[in-house]
Design an enzyme around this catalytic site. Structure first.
Site, mmCIF file in Angstrom:
data_model
loop_
_atom_site.group_PDB
_atom_site.id
_atom_site.type_symbol
_atom_site.label_atom_id
_atom_site.label_comp_id
_atom_site.label_asym_id
_atom_site.label_seq_id
_atom_site.Cartn_x
_atom_site.Cartn_y
_atom_site.Cartn_z
ATOM 1 C CD GLU A 80 5.159 -0.197 3.900
ATOM 2 O OE1 GLU A 80 4.737 -1.279 3.464
ATOM 3 O OE2 GLU A 80 4.405 0.766 4.191
ATOM 4 C CE LYS A 112 2.354 -5.562 5.621
ATOM 5 N NZ LYS A 112 1.869 -4.504 4.698
ATOM 6 C CB CYS A 172 2.134 -1.217 6.076
ATOM 7 S SG CYS A 172 0.804 -0.360 5.194
#
Length: 529
Positions: free
Chosen positions: A287, A351, A403
């Protein structure tokens, strides 16, 4: 045991609160990195006996009568979440000059808030309380209900759901493929609390018999599933390289370190395979591995094309910028890019589920006026409206999770089975060498079991691994290790239950537990009268 149960029931005041707090704290040892499965078998019987003694004034209304149980549940939950989430404060010490003041809010405030879910669970269960097996069923149902609510209320934070205490290793994770995390949450509490029946004897044989049967089924299905033959590698067979650069978070936010960090990733990307093995088809970076806006730096894309060999792909976490219109600041997204050997971006996904206060600021106008900002990036990120699957040249499809999106079973939609693998890029360097990265890894493992899909998980500092559809580690890196590892992408594992069927099974379990609790409560009231 009856003597001990009686002593705990009769506790009062600060002693009662302290015992509840310690019981919650003990339960934490069932979670990574400890994985002591026996810990909750001590914690939950204590909680049951404390609720047994938490009777309010019979002249008061139902809500006021439930307050002693509410308070016990809150103390238990505060101990559990404080012991399991203290490491959140580590993220605020990366830029201590700006955020050290908020450490008490993270270390104490977050556990104090999450403890209210367990407080309401014990209060609801006390309303359905009886003197035998029914109260164990009531507690299991109520915990399951409020763990489910914890997964989406105020955007949700189902970290360390109690069911994970029953799933420390892949052998014990397989039940999630049948009943999902929600079902495991309820049955775990039922089994953990069943030894409380030793202290009061009523319903002992039936209760312990059911608990033993559930434990045998839990292990038995695990053995059965792990004995099934593994599917062949994905078609086409892809060699995947995980790059774990081990970049300290203080370096990642240092502008002077950006090119050094970028070159560190490139060096691990172009390193020859160990023992003369097959070169990787896909190289994966963690990430926000790219330390600048990639689309504004064509030289960086050219550098990537120089490093990638013919036909190779790079999958990298990066920040994506998007124009907002004249006079407006750009929007930023926490993204995944797919880059080919010519330096062209051939796929991207943003995301969807952002971290409150870390990646975006709730009540932004109000809190920014008070001088607050996000931890990960000033101004924060924007959330994608929908999740975009990554279809690679050649047809392989990946389901992207960035994440902590991997801790939400609900984030994995119906289209997940269309994918060949889950992809989870993360940066747990924020949390240092604490239980946080280990807990995060376990929860990602369970997503593989629930979906039957292999998981490609790449983390900046660990834990990185390729995991098969049974939650078993094929290969990977421990926390705090620098390097790369190459492995073939496993194939999909046969899934007996879809996500919707797992949810229906969990609902059925909840209904059975609630029905048992209501029948026991009604019988208890009639007997008393």
């Amino acid at each position: 045991m009856e003597w001990l149960a009686g002593r705990i029931m009769l506790l009062s005041g600060a002693r009662r609160a302290l015992v509840a707090f310690v019981a919650g704290l003990i339960a934490v040892f069932a979670l990574p990195p400890f994985g002591i499965f026996a810990a909750p078998f001590l914690s939950f019987p204590i909680l049951v006996w404390l609720i047994d003694g938490a009777s309010g004034n019979p002249d008061h209304g139902m809500i006021r009568r439930s307050f002693p149980a509410f308070w016990i549940g809150w103390c238990f939950g505060f101990g559990y979440f404080l012991g399991g989430l203290w490491w959140l404060g580590n993220a605020l010490l990366v830029e201590a000059d700006d955020f050290a003041w908020a450490v008490p809010l993270a270390v104490i405030g977050v556990p104090a808030f999450l403890a209210f879910f367990y407080a309401f669970a014990t209060a609801i269960s006390r309303i359905l309380w009886s003197d035998g097996l029914g109260r164990i069923a009531a507690l299991a149902f109520a915990f399951g209900l409020f763990e489910w609510l914890r997964s989406f209320v105020l955007t949700g934070f189902p970290w360390n759901a109690i069911g994970y205490a029953a799933m420390p290793v892949p052998l014990m994770m397989q039940s999630a493929a049948m009943i999902g995390l929600a079902g495991v949450n309820m049955l775990a509490v039922f089994v953990f609390a069943a030894p409380a029946l030793l202290g009061t004897r009523k319903g002992l044989r039936v209760g312990l018999g059911l608990a033993v049967l559930l434990v045998c089924a839990h292990f038995g299905y695990g053995f059965y599933r792990l004995e099934q033959p593994l599917p062949p590698p994905a078609d086409p067979a892809l060699m995947v390289r995980l790059v774990q650069p081990l970049i300290d978070q203080s370096q990642k936010i240092d502008d002077n370190e950006r090119m050094k960090i970028f070159e560190e990733h490139l060096a691990l990307t172009q390193a020859p395979p160990a023992d003369g093995g097959k070169r990787p088809d896909i190289v994966v970076w963690p990430e926000t591995a790219v330390p600048f806006i990639l689309t504004e730096n064509p030289d960086a894309l050219l550098r990537i094309s120089d490093v990638l060999q013919d036909g190779q792909l790079l999958i990298a976490g990066a920040v994506r910028a998007e124009a907002s219109g004249p006079g407006q600041p750009p929007r930023y997204y926490n993204s995944i890019y797919v880059i080919d050997d010519r330096g062209q971006i051939v796929g991207a996904s943003d995301k969807v589920h952002l971290v409150p206060f870390g990646e975006y600021l709730p009540l932004e106008n109000l809190l920014q006026a008070a001088g607050l900002d996000t931890v990960a990036m000033p101004g924060g990120f924007s959330a994608a409206a929908t999740r975009s699957l990554l279809t690679l040249p050649g047809g392989t499809t990946l389901y992207p999770l960035i994440c902590y999106e991997a801790i939400f079973p609900g984030e994995i939609g119906r289209d997940a089975r269309q994918a060949d693998a889950l992809l989870n890029l993360t940066n747990d360097a924020w949390f240092g060498n604490t239980p946080g990265p280990y807990q995060h890894f376990q929860q990602a493992q369970v997503r593989s079991v629930e979906t039957g899909l292999p998981l490609i998980r790449d983390a900046n500092t660990g834990v990185s691994a390729v995991i098969n559809g049974r939650g078993e580690i094929v290969t990977g890196f421990p926390l705090g290790t620098r390097g790369f590892v190459d492995t073939l992408l496993p194939g999909k594992f046969a899934l007996l239950m879809s996500h919707e069927e797992q949810e229906r099974n969990a609902i059925l379990i909840g209904c059975l537990l609630l029905g048992l609790a209501i029948i026991s409560r009604a019988s208890f009231i009639l007997r008393e009268n």
